[in-house]
Design a protein around this motif. Structure first.
Motif, PDB file in Angstrom:
ATOM      1  N   ILE A 107      15.552  40.003 -30.794  1.00 13.33           N
ATOM      2  CA  ILE A 107      15.218  38.941 -31.746  1.00 13.33           C
ATOM      3  C   ILE A 107      16.458  38.521 -32.527  1.00 13.33           C
ATOM      4  O   ILE A 107      16.852  37.360 -32.498  1.00 13.33           O
ATOM      5  CB  ILE A 107      14.079  39.376 -32.691  1.00 13.33           C
ATOM      6  CG1 ILE A 107      12.799  39.617 -31.874  1.00 13.33           C
ATOM      7  CG2 ILE A 107      13.843  38.335 -33.775  1.00 13.33           C
ATOM      8  CD1 ILE A 107      11.664  40.237 -32.646  1.00 13.33           C
ATOM      9  N   GLN A 108      17.093  39.460 -33.211  1.00  8.81           N
ATOM     10  CA  GLN A 108      18.235  39.113 -34.060  1.00  8.81           C
ATOM     11  C   GLN A 108      19.400  38.511 -33.252  1.00  8.81           C
ATOM     12  O   GLN A 108      19.844  37.411 -33.540  1.00  8.81           O
ATOM     13  CB  GLN A 108      18.731  40.346 -34.824  1.00  8.81           C
ATOM     14  CG  GLN A 108      17.740  40.953 -35.773  1.00  8.81           C
ATOM     15  CD  GLN A 108      17.646  40.197 -37.081  1.00  8.81           C
ATOM     16  OE1 GLN A 108      18.535  39.470 -37.452  1.00  8.81           O
ATOM     17  NE2 GLN A 108      16.563  40.394 -37.779  1.00  8.81           N
ATOM     18  N   LEU A 109      19.896  39.247 -32.260  1.00 12.08           N
ATOM     19  CA  LEU A 109      21.054  38.751 -31.507  1.00 12.08           C
ATOM     20  C   LEU A 109      20.721  37.520 -30.685  1.00 12.08           C
ATOM     21  O   LEU A 109      21.491  36.561 -30.657  1.00 12.08           O
ATOM     22  CB  LEU A 109      21.632  39.846 -30.613  1.00 12.08           C
ATOM     23  CG  LEU A 109      22.360  40.977 -31.321  1.00 12.08           C
ATOM     24  CD1 LEU A 109      22.945  41.953 -30.306  1.00 12.08           C
ATOM     25  CD2 LEU A 109      23.460  40.464 -32.244  1.00 12.08           C
TER      26      LEU A 109
ATOM     27  N   ALA B 275      18.291  35.338 -31.221  1.00 11.07           N
ATOM     28  CA  ALA B 275      18.014  34.205 -32.113  1.00 11.07           C
ATOM     29  C   ALA B 275      19.304  33.597 -32.644  1.00 11.07           C
ATOM     30  O   ALA B 275      19.375  32.396 -32.897  1.00 11.07           O
ATOM     31  CB  ALA B 275      17.137  34.651 -33.287  1.00 11.07           C
ATOM     32  N   ALA B 276      20.335  34.416 -32.796  1.00 12.23           N
ATOM     33  CA  ALA B 276      21.625  33.925 -33.292  1.00 12.23           C
ATOM     34  C   ALA B 276      22.455  33.283 -32.187  1.00 12.23           C
ATOM     35  O   ALA B 276      23.561  32.819 -32.439  1.00 12.23           O
ATOM     36  CB  ALA B 276      22.402  35.079 -33.911  1.00 12.23           C
ATOM     37  N   LEU B 277      21.906  33.256 -30.977  1.00 14.15           N
ATOM     38  CA  LEU B 277      22.637  32.746 -29.811  1.00 14.15           C
ATOM     39  C   LEU B 277      23.978  33.458 -29.652  1.00 14.15           C
ATOM     40  O   LEU B 277      24.972  32.883 -29.219  1.00 14.15           O
ATOM     41  CB  LEU B 277      22.838  31.226 -29.909  1.00 14.15           C
ATOM     42  CG  LEU B 277      21.564  30.397 -29.989  1.00 14.15           C
ATOM     43  CD1 LEU B 277      21.880  28.936 -30.201  1.00 14.15           C
ATOM     44  CD2 LEU B 277      20.711  30.594 -28.739  1.00 14.15           C
ATOM     45  N   PHE B 278      23.985  34.742 -30.023  1.00 16.29           N
ATOM     46  CA  PHE B 278      25.197  35.554 -29.982  1.00 16.29           C
ATOM     47  C   PHE B 278      25.902  35.462 -28.630  1.00 16.29           C
ATOM     48  O   PHE B 278      27.115  35.339 -28.562  1.00 16.29           O
ATOM     49  CB  PHE B 278      24.828  37.020 -30.289  1.00 16.29           C
ATOM     50  CG  PHE B 278      25.953  37.980 -30.086  1.00 16.29           C
ATOM     51  CD1 PHE B 278      26.945  38.102 -31.045  1.00 16.29           C
ATOM     52  CD2 PHE B 278      26.026  38.761 -28.944  1.00 16.29           C
ATOM     53  CE1 PHE B 278      27.995  38.983 -30.866  1.00 16.29           C
ATOM     54  CE2 PHE B 278      27.064  39.648 -28.764  1.00 16.29           C
ATOM     55  CZ  PHE B 278      28.053  39.760 -29.721  1.00 16.29           C
ATOM     56  N   TRP B 279      25.153  35.492 -27.554  1.00 20.30           N
ATOM     57  CA  TRP B 279      25.727  35.538 -26.211  1.00 20.30           C
ATOM     58  C   TRP B 279      26.403  34.227 -25.822  1.00 20.30           C
ATOM     59  O   TRP B 279      27.130  34.176 -24.834  1.00 20.30           O
ATOM     60  CB  TRP B 279      24.636  35.902 -25.212  1.00 20.30           C
ATOM     61  CG  TRP B 279      23.970  37.172 -25.628  1.00 20.30           C
ATOM     62  CD1 TRP B 279      22.755  37.292 -26.252  1.00 20.30           C
ATOM     63  CD2 TRP B 279      24.507  38.483 -25.556  1.00 20.30           C
ATOM     64  NE1 TRP B 279      22.506  38.609 -26.548  1.00 20.30           N
ATOM     65  CE2 TRP B 279      23.562  39.364 -26.132  1.00 20.30           C
ATOM     66  CE3 TRP B 279      25.693  39.017 -25.047  1.00 20.30           C
ATOM     67  CZ2 TRP B 279      23.770  40.731 -26.205  1.00 20.30           C
ATOM     68  CZ3 TRP B 279      25.887  40.393 -25.131  1.00 20.30           C
ATOM     69  CH2 TRP B 279      24.935  41.220 -25.698  1.00 20.30           C
TER      70      TRP B 279
ATOM     71  N   SER C 226      21.637  32.247 -42.233  1.00 21.36           N
ATOM     72  CA  SER C 226      21.794  31.822 -40.845  1.00 21.36           C
ATOM     73  C   SER C 226      21.457  33.008 -39.944  1.00 21.36           C
ATOM     74  O   SER C 226      21.379  34.159 -40.397  1.00 21.36           O
ATOM     75  CB  SER C 226      23.230  31.351 -40.579  1.00 21.36           C
ATOM     76  OG  SER C 226      24.123  32.456 -40.631  1.00 21.36           O
ATOM     77  N   SER C 227      21.264  32.761 -38.670  1.00 19.12           N
ATOM     78  CA  SER C 227      20.890  33.831 -37.744  1.00 19.12           C
ATOM     79  C   SER C 227      21.953  34.914 -37.663  1.00 19.12           C
ATOM     80  O   SER C 227      21.641  36.104 -37.632  1.00 19.12           O
ATOM     81  CB  SER C 227      20.636  33.253 -36.352  1.00 19.12           C
ATOM     82  OG  SER C 227      19.543  32.375 -36.396  1.00 19.12           O
ATOM     83  N   MET C 228      23.230  34.542 -37.648  1.00 23.96           N
ATOM     84  CA  MET C 228      24.295  35.548 -37.576  1.00 23.96           C
ATOM     85  C   MET C 228      24.388  36.325 -38.883  1.00 23.96           C
ATOM     86  O   MET C 228      24.627  37.523 -38.884  1.00 23.96           O
ATOM     87  CB  MET C 228      25.645  34.921 -37.227  1.00 23.96           C
ATOM     88  CG  MET C 228      25.771  34.554 -35.764  1.00 23.96           C
ATOM     89  SD  MET C 228      25.396  35.892 -34.594  1.00 23.96           S
ATOM     90  CE  MET C 228      26.684  37.058 -34.928  1.00 23.96           C
ATOM     91  N   TYR C 229      24.207  35.647 -40.006  1.00 29.18           N
ATOM     92  CA  TYR C 229      24.198  36.347 -41.296  1.00 29.18           C
ATOM     93  C   TYR C 229      23.076  37.384 -41.300  1.00 29.18           C
ATOM     94  O   TYR C 229      23.273  38.531 -41.689  1.00 29.18           O
ATOM     95  CB  TYR C 229      24.005  35.342 -42.437  1.00 29.18           C
ATOM     96  CG  TYR C 229      23.927  35.994 -43.801  1.00 29.18           C
ATOM     97  CD1 TYR C 229      25.074  36.211 -44.546  1.00 29.18           C
ATOM     98  CD2 TYR C 229      22.703  36.391 -44.336  1.00 29.18           C
ATOM     99  CE1 TYR C 229      25.010  36.817 -45.799  1.00 29.18           C
ATOM    100  CE2 TYR C 229      22.623  37.002 -45.574  1.00 29.18           C
ATOM    101  CZ  TYR C 229      23.782  37.199 -46.304  1.00 29.18           C
ATOM    102  OH  TYR C 229      23.711  37.814 -47.533  1.00 29.18           O
ATOM    103  N   ASN C 230      21.897  36.982 -40.849  1.00 29.65           N
ATOM    104  CA  ASN C 230      20.750  37.886 -40.840  1.00 29.65           C
ATOM    105  C   ASN C 230      20.970  39.082 -39.918  1.00 29.65           C
ATOM    106  O   ASN C 230      20.525  40.187 -40.224  1.00 29.65           O
ATOM    107  CB  ASN C 230      19.481  37.133 -40.462  1.00 29.65           C
ATOM    108  CG  ASN C 230      19.050  36.171 -41.545  1.00 29.65           C
ATOM    109  OD1 ASN C 230      19.425  36.313 -42.704  1.00 29.65           O
ATOM    110  ND2 ASN C 230      18.289  35.163 -41.176  1.00 29.65           N
TER     111      ASN C 230
END
Length: 135
Positions: free
Chosen positions: A70-72, A74-78, A116-120
């Motif tokens: 969910i976290q990673l 949702a942040a579109l980390f990849w 933001s998603s990355m902050y979260n």
């Protein structure tokens, strides 16, 4: 796409505070978060380490899945570029690294926008050790 992460490391390098490193690892169904809190003699002088505190937290399997799926995701980390640091502004450097069976990814950020998603994602990891806010 769902990514199965085995190791995630978050490094927070603030301008006027002590750095934090949080590693969350999974081996089989065992999940552990390790937080390293570095106390510097002088702000941003990493050669002036006075002390380091290491804490460990055991996590539930559900927490691992919530963070990685969910976290990673949702942040579109990849899909983020490797370097998103703007050296013209004050703030903190954020480095998030993840290792999966298919490879690894690291992203350097500069003080992501609050909520933001990355902050979260970063806040989620540090909140395991009692931190409620980052910059």
């Amino acid at each position: 796409m769902i990514h199965l992460v085995y190791i995630t490391v978050f490094t927070w390098l603030p301008s006027f505070d002590n750095p934090i490193v949080v590693a969350i690892t999974r081996e089989n169904k065992s999940v552990i978060a390790v937080g390293k809190f570095v106390y510097l003699g002088m702000s941003e002088d990493y050669s002036s380490i006075l002390n380091m505190q290491v804490d460990t937290v055991n996590l539930e399997w559900k927490d691992w899945l919530d963070f990685t799926r969910i976290q990673l995701d949702a942040a579109l980390f990849w899909y983020l570029p490797e370097n998103s640091i703007d050296l013209k502004t004050d703030g903190a450097g954020w480095l998030i690294e993840a290792v999966t069976p298919k490879g690894s990814k690291k992203v350097y950020l500069h003080s992501p926008r609050k909520n933001s998603s990355m902050y979260n994602a970063g806040l989620y990891l540090t909140s395991l050790f009692g931190f409620e806010e980052l910059y």
